[in-house]
Enzyme design. Sequence first.
Site, short mmCIF file in Angstrom:
data_model
loop_
_atom_site.label_atom_id
_atom_site.label_comp_id
_atom_site.label_asym_id
_atom_site.label_seq_id
_atom_site.Cartn_x
_atom_site.Cartn_y
_atom_site.Cartn_z
N ASP A 151 -5.70 -9.30 -0.53
CA ASP A 151 -4.40 -8.89 -1.06
C ASP A 151 -3.75 -8.03 0.02
OD1 ASP A 151 -2.25 -7.68 -2.28
OD2 ASP A 151 -3.39 -6.73 -3.90
N LYS A 205 5.73 -4.80 5.19
CA LYS A 205 5.74 -6.13 4.58
C LYS A 205 7.15 -6.49 4.06
CE LYS A 205 3.66 -8.46 0.59
NZ LYS A 205 2.52 -8.45 -0.33
N GLU A 243 0.74 -13.95 -5.76
CA GLU A 243 0.02 -12.79 -6.30
C GLU A 243 -0.15 -12.83 -7.82
OE1 GLU A 243 2.14 -9.51 -4.52
OE2 GLU A 243 1.35 -9.98 -2.55
N ASP A 248 4.32 -7.98 -12.29
CA ASP A 248 3.69 -7.35 -11.12
C ASP A 248 4.71 -6.50 -10.37
OD1 ASP A 248 2.44 -6.65 -8.77
OD2 ASP A 248 1.85 -8.67 -8.20
MG MG Z 1 0.38 -5.99 -4.87
#
Ligand code: MG
Length: 556
Positions: free
Chosen positions: A8, A70, A147, A169
């Site tokens: 991850d 990111k 994800e 999420d």
């Molecule tokens: Mg995450």
Amino acid sequence: MHPPIGIDLGTTNSLICVWQDGQPTLIPNSIGELVTPSVVSVDNDDSILVGRAALSRLTTHPNCTAAAFKRYLGSSKVFELGNKKFTPTELSAMVLKSLKADAQAFLGQEICDVVISVPAYFNDEQRKQTRFAAELAGLNAVRLINEPTAAAMAYGLHEEQSGNTLVFDLGGGTFDVTVLEYSLPIIEVHASAGDNYLGGEDFTHELVKACLSEWNIKPQDIATDDYARLLDLAEQLKCKLNGEKMHNLTWFWQDKQWQFSLNESRARMIWLSLLNRLRAPIEQALSDARLKPNQLEHIVLVGGSSQLGVVRELVTKLFGKLPYRHINPTTIVAQGAAVQAACRLRNADVEEVILTDVCPYTLGIESSSDNVRGLFSPIIERNTIVPTSKVKTFYTTHPQQKYISVAVYQGEHPLVKNNVLIDQFEVPLTPTEELQGIDVRFSYDLNGLLEVDVIIHATGQQHGKVIDHSPIGLTEKQKQESHERLKSLKVHPRDQMPNRTLLARLDRAWAQSLGDERSLIGSYIETFLTVLDRQNTEEIETIRCEIESSLTSLDR
Ligand code: MG
Ligand code: ADP
């Protein structure tokens, strides 16, 4: 036999997980923690630090440290760390390299093939950059998994679920919503939606803005390191919030103490517009899945920011039911990626799970009508099950045309200028008097990567202009330069990381305190440096543990 590995690679935190003895096992890093902050810093001796030590240096050395990179994958942003410059992809590669070293130390063997999770709403370019980051780190991303889908896999494995489920999420920099259905062994994703620029970072920045506005201070009057200290304090304040209890933040600036108090009611007001932005992707995912909120059996909260009371409250209100609480929202994605890695290798321990995912956005090409140019013609509509292959016919606009230009876009707007350009290329034609037809075929694979084929009707000729899987605009030369740049970097020795991490933590605590507390922390620094000088490993370890627990009791 290579072990199945899942990673991850988060905006804020990264984790690496191996499928071992029939279950996903999280791998500790060099300081024994399962979570590695996705932060990179250049140390005073020019070596690279990744993780907790780098995170502490974000407060004390903001000009040599990068976080949340990111968010900029696939953009032209360059991070300057001291006198070095890095792309977000190179910084991501350093995090991956550090995780790789941890896994190799833990497993006692080399690793290469990995499954990496990416936000469902990541576009083509961001996915390519993620793959390239893996390549730079000496890893092969055999599969990119969305994800929320990874979270769903780990969740389904534990709980023998059935029914419609929504995975919510909210991490540090991205927000993803996925609606899926369990009828094990099948997990079917029906729809994904999200916002690539909404996460916990934004909540922290809003708090800083509220502080400065209350104190009547202009952001441009604050030096970078003072701002970094305030951001750090706001982040800590945010994570402390619970109910109506007031929590305080104290910032030292220009010989003055600045105070700010916060409880959930006040935070709810400050975050009103951010909280409202959470609604749209939820509504879109539900409507694309043709479900009403009351048709959902389970709500699964994933991501560190889903721990915010005000977020849980909003979710409970929207769905009229309490979210499922018995999973660790920070580790579940990495665990799911490892499950996927095991499935890929057809590991005997993992029960066969059949997973179908979707392409979360519409893909198409630019076209024009008699009057309007720059129209967006969808070929694959959003939330189509993948892998998929769709074809559409287009025509030249005038006789004697020598070539046709194919511009591939992603997005939900009827005009291409408001969508994201993915690639552009020209297909040569044999000029004719009549208008010519061409077929454009889009094939979208399980990793979320696209290939485009063009077939000319008149000749049957096929132009397999496969969209280059390397990032847009990156030439072989530039890729090679990235490889060289990373190879030449000195990485801080792994076995010294616990000491380096404590030193960075002490520096940060010293910068954040004043008076007696600062003197006390100063004395810890002195003691630790003296002990380090004596080079007695046992003594270093004992003192390190003592100082660590003293700092923890000081809440530093
Ligand atoms: Mg995450
Ligand atoms: P990512 O997937 O982006 O790496 P995580 O899922 O680890 O991120 O979440 C990181 C975010 O969660 C950060 O913005 C952090 O501030 C926030 N966070 C972590 N713990 C808490 C908490 N207890 N309360 C509120 N927010 C939290």
